[in-house]
Write a protein that holds these residues in place. Sequence first.
Motif, PDB file in Angstrom:
ATOM      1  N   UNK A   1      30.166  29.584  44.228  1.00  0.00           N
ATOM      2  CA  UNK A   1      28.996  30.503  43.973  1.00  0.00           C
ATOM      3  C   UNK A   1      29.479  31.471  42.763  1.00  0.00           C
ATOM      4  N   UNK A   2      30.418  32.060  42.990  1.00  0.00           N
ATOM      5  CA  UNK A   2      30.542  33.108  42.013  1.00  0.00           C
ATOM      6  C   UNK A   2      31.511  32.813  40.740  1.00  0.00           C
ATOM      7  N   UNK A   3      32.351  31.753  40.803  1.00  0.00           N
ATOM      8  CA  UNK A   3      33.168  31.650  39.532  1.00  0.00           C
ATOM      9  C   UNK A   3      32.240  31.174  38.426  1.00  0.00           C
ATOM     10  N   UNK A   4      31.186  30.237  38.585  1.00  0.00           N
ATOM     11  CA  UNK A   4      30.333  29.940  37.508  1.00  0.00           C
ATOM     12  C   UNK A   4      29.757  31.167  36.663  1.00  0.00           C
TER      13      UNK A   4
ATOM     14  N   UNK B   1      36.655  37.137  38.207  1.00  0.00           N
ATOM     15  CA  UNK B   1      36.454  38.021  39.052  1.00  0.00           C
ATOM     16  C   UNK B   1      35.663  37.480  40.155  1.00  0.00           C
ATOM     17  N   UNK B   2      34.928  36.689  39.975  1.00  0.00           N
ATOM     18  CA  UNK B   2      34.391  35.810  41.206  1.00  0.00           C
ATOM     19  C   UNK B   2      35.231  35.434  41.894  1.00  0.00           C
ATOM     20  N   UNK B   3      36.282  34.833  41.264  1.00  0.00           N
ATOM     21  CA  UNK B   3      37.516  34.013  42.176  1.00  0.00           C
ATOM     22  C   UNK B   3      38.264  35.132  43.061  1.00  0.00           C
ATOM     23  N   UNK B   4      38.345  36.463  42.463  1.00  0.00           N
ATOM     24  CA  UNK B   4      39.028  37.272  43.139  1.00  0.00           C
ATOM     25  C   UNK B   4      38.320  37.890  44.239  1.00  0.00           C
ATOM     26  N   UNK B   5      37.026  38.112  44.187  1.00  0.00           N
ATOM     27  CA  UNK B   5      36.331  38.366  45.280  1.00  0.00           C
ATOM     28  C   UNK B   5      36.378  37.276  46.432  1.00  0.00           C
ATOM     29  N   UNK B   6      36.267  36.129  46.085  1.00  0.00           N
ATOM     30  CA  UNK B   6      36.219  35.043  47.320  1.00  0.00           C
ATOM     31  C   UNK B   6      37.709  35.184  47.636  1.00  0.00           C
ATOM     32  N   UNK B   7      38.802  35.376  46.868  1.00  0.00           N
ATOM     33  CA  UNK B   7      40.208  35.508  47.599  1.00  0.00           C
ATOM     34  C   UNK B   7      39.994  36.764  48.631  1.00  0.00           C
ATOM     35  N   UNK B   8      39.530  37.860  47.905  1.00  0.00           N
ATOM     36  CA  UNK B   8      39.697  39.164  48.844  1.00  0.00           C
ATOM     37  C   UNK B   8      39.136  38.843  50.060  1.00  0.00           C
ATOM     38  N   UNK B   9      37.897  38.256  50.095  1.00  0.00           N
ATOM     39  CA  UNK B   9      37.218  37.923  51.346  1.00  0.00           C
ATOM     40  C   UNK B   9      38.023  37.249  52.441  1.00  0.00           C
ATOM     41  N   UNK B  10      38.785  36.154  51.713  1.00  0.00           N
ATOM     42  CA  UNK B  10      39.551  35.139  52.477  1.00  0.00           C
ATOM     43  C   UNK B  10      40.539  35.998  53.134  1.00  0.00           C
ATOM     44  N   UNK B  11      41.266  36.860  52.274  1.00  0.00           N
ATOM     45  CA  UNK B  11      42.610  37.713  52.796  1.00  0.00           C
ATOM     46  C   UNK B  11      42.057  38.676  54.011  1.00  0.00           C
ATOM     47  N   UNK B  12      40.790  39.214  53.852  1.00  0.00           N
ATOM     48  CA  UNK B  12      40.575  40.039  54.955  1.00  0.00           C
ATOM     49  C   UNK B  12      40.086  39.301  56.241  1.00  0.00           C
TER      50      UNK B  12
END
Length: 617
Positions: free
Chosen positions: A488-491, A496-507
Amino acid sequence: MVAAGSMAAADPDRSSGPEAQVTGELSPHLGRRAPADPVADTDGRVVLDTLPMPAVAAPARGRLAEVARGSTLNLAGAAFSGAAAVALTVVVTRSFSKPLAGAFFTAISLFLIAETAATLGGYVGLVNFIAGLRSLGQEGRVSAILRAAIVPVTVVSVAMAAAMALAAGPLTRVILGGQLGHAGANEAAAIGALRWLAVALPFAALLDTLLGATRGYRDMRPTVVLDRLGRSGLQLLGVAVAAVMGAASLLAPLWAVPYLPAAVLAWLWLRRIRPRRGLHRVGAPAARGGRRRPAAPAATRRPVPAAWSGLASKQLARPDAGGFWRYTAPRAVAALAQITIQRLDIVLVAIMRGPAEAAIYTAATRFLVAGQFINAAISMAAQPRFAELFTVGKRREVNSVYQATTAWLMLLTWPLYLLAMIFGPEVLTVFGHSYRAGGSVMVILAGAMLLATACGQVDMVLIASGRSSWSLMNGLFAVAANVGLDLVLIPRYGIAGAAIGWAVAIALTNVVPLIQLAAVSRVHPFGRSTLAAVLLPVACMAAVPLAVRAVAGPGAVAAVAGIVIGSALLAAGSWRFRETLHLSELPGVAALGRRFSKRDGRTPDNPSAPRNPGSGL
């Protein structure tokens, strides 16, 4: 290992508590106490059909000192490996165009995902099973466990390597989409790179598996020497040679070659460890004289109390290939989920935004990934200890080791992540000025890693407690969230969208298991040591650099001055609170502390004595 949900009697919190011990009469073989009555599978107890385990585990302080020694050795290797990873990225980004660098990083990410899948999680099972069996005095069963792990890993990794080599062409076209320029030559080079990586895949999988076995014997040296120092150093050297020659086609082959000698040397090292450190096998010839050690009679069999959890389950009581893989299979999928979270973003960015942005995204995450080497270094040293402590139901000691190792992890990694948040764009210029575009990625992921390290080695502790299936579900949930957010966020937002997805997964992969451990096992990483590990880095490595920059301006001189002053204050504060942070358990720190205590007139028996005025301190 049987998950706690399917074996409630093995939960230490549902029986006589963490200090439950085995009692009985002295065994004629090991000097331990044997049960007074014949043992049967009744009253929630599992019978071990071999030698008894030691009745009393080592005290928590002694266990912590052992973890500290292993962690210190691993940290030295992790420091080199992390620096080598950053240096390798700098060499590639400085020597090749962003599309070529992105293509190389994407291929490496695919290789690491495939390699993790090929290991089947066997290295985790070997660490826990070997450590648990040795703590129970069942060294003779380790050989069967080794065969049960190594044979499937070999077969699967060879099959995956063949599939990767055959699919190299389609994979290259799907991922890169003809965005390298001079499509014919560069596409052929990319296909050749994937095939070279395929050749190295079985050796990489066996290397991880064999090193897991050596860590089960509580020997961290093979991991440090062969993997952290040897493999990382040779890969950096190979990439540097390719950069000097200006040959992008040599990047992947020279990066992959070090796996071959490292795997062979790991096998030889494991063979050397076992006769020297292992116990004699029951009923097998002794190392000298050819006499067989008699098997323990039935009267000396040791019951495993219901209080024991983790590896003291039916899989460990009767360890065979089935029991090993019932324990390891969930962990294999969980390990694949973890590496997918770490590496799939690069692949998705390359597919949806092109290899040039994949190169920027990779560079922006290298300093944060370097901190993960520290986490891995402490986890590798602590994992066998957690397995042993959970085996004998020492929950209180588990909590002590967990809190101390979390404090060490935070003290070592929080300065890195805090500085990444403050000086992210400036730091990225080391890869080239065009890489400053990854500054937002550093800020987002640094914040996520602050949260992750505050949870400590939570997933590893959850696995050691016998709940590997829970780890599996947590990992799959995080992967689903990560991939869904990326799509959803990368396109729309790019890296920055990829970083948000990774951050949520880390949490998710840290907070969820933390809640599970606290609720079921009453184990958590929070205490005085972790509070000190929060306050010191925040005050020294965030507040001080920001204050210096506010006074002196945003230049490089002010940044360096703030970091130097903050580092000095952090070192002084760590020494001042070394007992609270359990730093006295680290090799050399205790001796240094005693030396200073003598100089100022204090001793361990009289720590409040006034300072010696003649000491000058």
